[in-house]
Design an enzyme around this catalytic site. Sequence first.
Site, PDB file in Angstrom:
ATOM      1  N   THR A 123      24.785  73.329  31.194  1.00 61.78           N
ATOM      2  CA  THR A 123      23.634  72.492  30.858  1.00 61.78           C
ATOM      3  C   THR A 123      22.341  73.028  31.455  1.00 61.78           C
ATOM      4  OG1 THR A 123      25.079  70.554  30.792  1.00 61.78           O
ATOM      5  CG2 THR A 123      22.716  70.144  30.938  1.00 61.78           C
ATOM      6  N   LYS A 146      24.177  73.518  26.581  1.00 56.96           N
ATOM      7  CA  LYS A 146      23.602  72.233  26.156  1.00 56.96           C
ATOM      8  C   LYS A 146      22.232  72.080  26.774  1.00 56.96           C
ATOM      9  CE  LYS A 146      24.949  68.183  27.851  1.00 56.96           C
ATOM     10  NZ  LYS A 146      25.783  67.002  28.123  1.00 56.96           N
ATOM     11  N   LYS A 148      18.898  69.602  27.594  1.00 56.09           N
ATOM     12  CA  LYS A 148      18.375  68.253  27.715  1.00 56.09           C
ATOM     13  C   LYS A 148      17.012  68.203  27.027  1.00 56.09           C
ATOM     14  CE  LYS A 148      21.580  66.349  30.357  1.00 56.09           C
ATOM     15  NZ  LYS A 148      22.353  65.144  29.979  1.00 56.09           N
ATOM     16  N   LYS A 245      33.233  59.568  29.570  1.00 54.44           N
ATOM     17  CA  LYS A 245      32.958  59.904  30.970  1.00 54.44           C
ATOM     18  C   LYS A 245      33.698  58.911  31.852  1.00 54.44           C
ATOM     19  CE  LYS A 245      28.390  61.911  30.074  1.00 54.44           C
ATOM     20  NZ  LYS A 245      26.917  61.746  30.242  1.00 54.44           N
TER      21      LYS A 245
END
EC number: 5.1.1.-
Length: 337
Positions: A123, A146, A148, A245
Amino acid sequence: MDIAVRIETWPLVHPFRITGWTYEAIEVVAVTLRDGDYRGRGEAAGVDYLGDTPASVAATIASMQDAFRSGMDRQRLQSLLQPGGARNALDCALWDLDAARSGRPVWQEAGVRAPKPRLTTWTIGAEPPAVVGERAKEYAGARAIKLKLISDGQDAARVRAARAARPDIWLGVDGNQGFSRATLEQIMPALVEARVELIEQPLPLDRDADLDGFVSPIPLAADESAQGLASIATLSGAFSVVNIKLDKCGGLTEALEMVEAVRARGMQVMVGNMLGTSLAMAPAFIVGQLCDIVDLDGPLLLSRDRSPSVEYRDGMVWCSEDIWGGAWRPAHVHENG
């Protein structure tokens, strides 16, 4: 059975920016259950955007001391605590403890095939586009990245910078509830052009209805909108992926049930993390054996980790039984970190 609980602070390598938050360190709650010579451990960060903080998680766990001394198992825990960080830490510690007692590793007890390394995302926070490109190059070992996004007018440039730096990788983005349907539609052409393959939680969790009738050219994943098992049935039909999660759903027990429920709806399954050390990644790694997409890069963002720790190699993540969930771990074994 005794509970030991503590709040720990783990600095990050770089400040980590998402919609509405910038982190320079993370706080987690570490739990150890002891039953004679056996022990079990768990870790939770809580769900901060719901007010589930490390301090409240630790307080809830401490309030369970008497209940655990009188006897506790995973099934009873589900009825005593709501989903969230406290139940996650205790549930994972019970799985770990049961593995030590039974002589069977957690993956066997959970009915999962022998774990194998899984491809994981790496990330990059919502940095300026030039920094995003630099980070993407720095993540030379990554095969999936990934980003943000924060709907600040620079998101299209961030995505282009990442793709230019790494034309070879799987690329996903996470809106962290920062978009509206209008701004999502506005940025969609740039995401398609950059070959983005997944969009996580673009809209606020209370605006899911705005996605009704929206046909996205890129799969949409429910994250904040999918808190636990009960939320699966109410998800917008625009979502085709669910991000599980353990902090949200309250542990490995409910996470495994969520996998079955998501599959029953014909959707894909993803496992993610709220940031954490290797102790938090290890039980999620068990879930990851059943998932289409794995996002377990939390320790990569830390300036240091526990030992033993998760291994990241050639874009893959591997959690050994020495970290958590092994068949036998005497109570006197030294904990490093």
